[in-house]
Design a protein around this motif. Structure first.
Motif, PDB file in Angstrom:
ATOM      1  N   UNK A 148       0.834  -1.195   0.000  1.00 34.41           N
ATOM      2  CA  UNK A 148       0.000   0.000   0.000  1.00 34.41           C
ATOM      3  C   UNK A 148       0.867   1.243   0.000  1.00 34.41           C
ATOM      4  N   UNK A 149       0.249   2.357  -0.295  1.00 28.81           N
ATOM      5  CA  UNK A 149       0.950   3.629  -0.323  1.00 28.81           C
ATOM      6  C   UNK A 149       0.048   4.700  -0.892  1.00 28.81           C
ATOM      7  N   UNK A 150       0.591   5.890  -1.106  1.00 28.81           N
ATOM      8  CA  UNK A 150      -0.180   6.956  -1.729  1.00 28.81           C
ATOM      9  C   UNK A 150      -0.435   6.624  -3.196  1.00 28.81           C
ATOM     10  N   UNK A 151      -1.541   7.143  -3.702  1.00 28.02           N
ATOM     11  CA  UNK A 151      -1.898   6.874  -5.082  1.00 28.02           C
ATOM     12  C   UNK A 151      -0.811   7.336  -6.045  1.00 28.02           C
ATOM     13  N   UNK A 152      -0.193   8.485  -5.757  1.00 25.65           N
ATOM     14  CA  UNK A 152       0.813   8.992  -6.695  1.00 25.65           C
ATOM     15  C   UNK A 152       2.084   8.138  -6.708  1.00 25.65           C
ATOM     16  N   UNK A 153       2.272   7.276  -5.692  1.00 20.82           N
ATOM     17  CA  UNK A 153       3.451   6.423  -5.652  1.00 20.82           C
ATOM     18  C   UNK A 153       3.314   5.212  -6.577  1.00 20.82           C
ATOM     19  N   UNK A 154       2.085   4.845  -6.928  1.00 22.18           N
ATOM     20  CA  UNK A 154       1.891   3.689  -7.804  1.00 22.18           C
ATOM     21  C   UNK A 154       2.605   3.898  -9.136  1.00 22.18           C
ATOM     22  N   UNK A 155       2.540   5.115  -9.649  1.00 23.86           N
ATOM     23  CA  UNK A 155       3.227   5.425 -10.910  1.00 23.86           C
ATOM     24  C   UNK A 155       4.737   5.289 -10.748  1.00 23.86           C
ATOM     25  N   UNK A 164      13.461   1.280  -8.102  1.00 19.90           N
ATOM     26  CA  UNK A 164      12.016   1.103  -8.214  1.00 19.90           C
ATOM     27  C   UNK A 164      11.755  -0.035  -9.213  1.00 19.90           C
ATOM     28  N   UNK A 165      10.914   0.198 -10.213  1.00 22.13           N
ATOM     29  CA  UNK A 165      10.629  -0.849 -11.206  1.00 22.13           C
ATOM     30  C   UNK A 165      10.191  -2.126 -10.496  1.00 22.13           C
ATOM     31  N   UNK A 166       9.126  -1.998  -9.693  1.00 24.74           N
ATOM     32  CA  UNK A 166       8.689  -3.100  -8.850  1.00 24.74           C
ATOM     33  C   UNK A 166       7.840  -4.130  -9.581  1.00 24.74           C
ATOM     34  N   UNK A 167       7.621  -3.941 -10.863  1.00 23.32           N
ATOM     35  CA  UNK A 167       7.021  -5.013 -11.658  1.00 23.32           C
ATOM     36  C   UNK A 167       7.559  -4.915 -13.081  1.00 23.32           C
ATOM     37  N   UNK A 168       7.441  -6.013 -13.829  1.00 25.74           N
ATOM     38  CA  UNK A 168       8.153  -6.131 -15.100  1.00 25.74           C
ATOM     39  C   UNK A 168       7.286  -5.881 -16.321  1.00 25.74           C
ATOM     40  N   UNK A 169       6.045  -5.471 -16.135  1.00 30.45           N
ATOM     41  CA  UNK A 169       5.201  -5.236 -17.300  1.00 30.45           C
ATOM     42  C   UNK A 169       5.734  -4.048 -18.103  1.00 30.45           C
ATOM     43  N   UNK A 170       5.750  -4.133 -19.440  1.00 27.21           N
ATOM     44  CA  UNK A 170       6.273  -3.037 -20.271  1.00 27.21           C
ATOM     45  C   UNK A 170       5.542  -1.715 -20.096  1.00 27.21           C
ATOM     46  N   UNK A 171       4.292  -1.760 -19.629  1.00 26.11           N
ATOM     47  CA  UNK A 171       3.537  -0.509 -19.453  1.00 26.11           C
ATOM     48  C   UNK A 171       4.038   0.314 -18.280  1.00 26.11           C
ATOM     49  N   UNK A 172       4.917  -0.266 -17.455  1.00 29.82           N
ATOM     50  CA  UNK A 172       5.629   0.454 -16.390  1.00 29.82           C
ATOM     51  C   UNK A 172       4.686   1.257 -15.491  1.00 29.82           C
ATOM     52  N   UNK A 173       5.060   2.518 -15.188  1.00 32.46           N
ATOM     53  CA  UNK A 173       4.293   3.338 -14.255  1.00 32.46           C
ATOM     54  C   UNK A 173       2.841   3.554 -14.644  1.00 32.46           C
ATOM     55  N   UNK A 174       2.551   3.930 -15.904  1.00 31.15           N
ATOM     56  CA  UNK A 174       1.152   4.111 -16.284  1.00 31.15           C
ATOM     57  C   UNK A 174       0.321   2.845 -16.108  1.00 31.15           C
TER      58      UNK A 174
END
Length: 378
Positions: A148-155, A164-174
């Motif tokens: 969990x975290x602030x909404x703006x941190x998800x990006x 960062x780069x906490x997941x490997x999907x090519x769509x990245x932050x968006x």
């Protein structure tokens, strides 16, 4: 000229004409292929189960209403979308707070859900406060179980920068931000576009600045601009958009004012003809999964859009309560993290009606600390 020479010239002319048609057809087919190629990775499909639609009860904040029953319209009477677009397009739009030349880092300083109606036509822009405390998928393995975290941190957590780069999907932050909006609020997005501060400044400068008409002292105080018409360059426009001296809700209001002014400038006769060149010049400076064809559809719709059909919506301020999340799960602030406390079921209800096109209607109100003020592009 002898008959033999005439026959040779005629034959060569026919061959040249056929070759011209062949080259033209080949170029057109290649353009068609190019036009349908996304400029970036597409959004991931969400496999998350959405919560049931929230039903208002007695005591619900003002403005809450139940969904209007859907009316079935025979296909023969259904108006067709303009500009070759779909009926409805939903876009997650991000304004990142990074000034770098790339998109390695950055928090989502501005978060908008844009509903584009190609039939009416109408564009409605819904602002999400960045200080909502939310569940963020796909990060717990990299944050010692924290999810969990602030909404703006998800990006930020989805961007490819070191650390960062906490997941490997090519769509990245968006992509991660879109999944977060879906998980917490039921947002259904078709596309995304992300612009950092550096690119925003360049866009405003590319159209030779924008004009903001400050009508009274209240607006002057909120925007920090003098009363009257103000011509702003990119840096000045960014300063207004980031002005939060009257709080986060007023900053969102200022951002909407800047966006209205930018839209007006882009729709002006001396700029609208430059839209294809502007799109091309900025294609490498913006994160998006749009295809050139879809960008052309949006540009076409923009030239046909009545100004009163571009509206900006915010959730009513009275449903939010300022508080602090304690402890700060990231260990950065012993006093906790500032967040907005709100019933997510209420937000989901608004989002459901926003997607359905039943809210806001017919115009929107963006509440301030004093009274509700109407913000519609003029």
């Amino acid at each position: 000229m002898t008959p033999s020479q005439k026959k040779i010239i005629t034959t060569l002319s026919i061959i040249a004409f056929v070759l011209f048609l062949a080259v033209g057809l080949y170029a057109f087919q290649n353009y068609q292929v190019f036009a349908k190629q996304p400029l970036g990775p597409g959004l991931p499909f969400s496999e998350l189960q959405l919560p049931p639609t929230w039903t208002p009860t007695v005591g619900t904040p003002a403005g809450m209403v139940t969904l209007v029953p859907t009316i079935s319209i025979p296909a023969t009477n259904t108006p067709q979308p303009m500009c070759g677009g779909p009926y409805i397009m939903n876009i997650v739009a991000v304004g990142a707070d990074s000034r770098s030349v790339n998109y390695q880092y950055g928090l989502s300083d501005a978060i908008r859900l844009v509903r584009v109606d190609f039939v009416t036509p109408k564009i409605t822009v819904l602002e999400f406060p960045r200080d909502l405390w939310v569940k963020i998928p796909h990060i717990s393995d990299n944050l010692n179980g924290i999810d969990e975290g602030k909404l703006n941190q998800a990006y930020l957590f989805g961007q490819p920068g070191d650390g960062f780069h906490y997941w490997d999907d090519p769509s990245a932050g968006p992509g991660l931000l879109s999944l977060t909006l879906n998980l917490n609020f039921g947002v259904q997005a078709d596309h995304y576009v992300a612009v950092n501060m550096r690119t925003f400044v360049k866009i405003v400068n590319a159209v030779d600045g924008i004009d903001i008409d400050v009508k009274d002292k209240t607006m002057s105080h909120n925007t920090d601009l003098p009363v009257g018409v103000n011509h702003l360059n990119g840096d000045q426009a960014l300063k207004v958009a980031r002005n939060r001296q009257e709080g986060g809700f007023q900053r969102a209001n200022n951002q909407n004012i800047v966006l209205c002014a930018l839209r007006k400038k882009i729709a002006s006769p001396n700029v609208v003809t430059q839209i294809p060149e502007l799109i091309e010049s900025f294609r490498d400076n913006i994160l998006t999964d749009f295809t050139p064809e879809q960008l052309t559809q949006l540009a076409c719709l923009g030239t046909r859009m009545p100004t009163e059909n571009i509206v900006f919506a915010s959730f009513p301020e009275e449903i939010f309560t300022p508080t602090r999340h304690i402890p700060d799960v990231y260990g950065n602030n012993p006093n906790g993290t500032f967040i907005w406390d709100v019933d997510f079921n209420i937000i989901r209800d608004y989002v459901t009606r926003f997607h359905a096109g039943t809210w806001p209607e017919p115009k929107i109100n963006i509440p301030t600390t004093e009274e509700e003020t109407e913000v519609v592009c003029e």
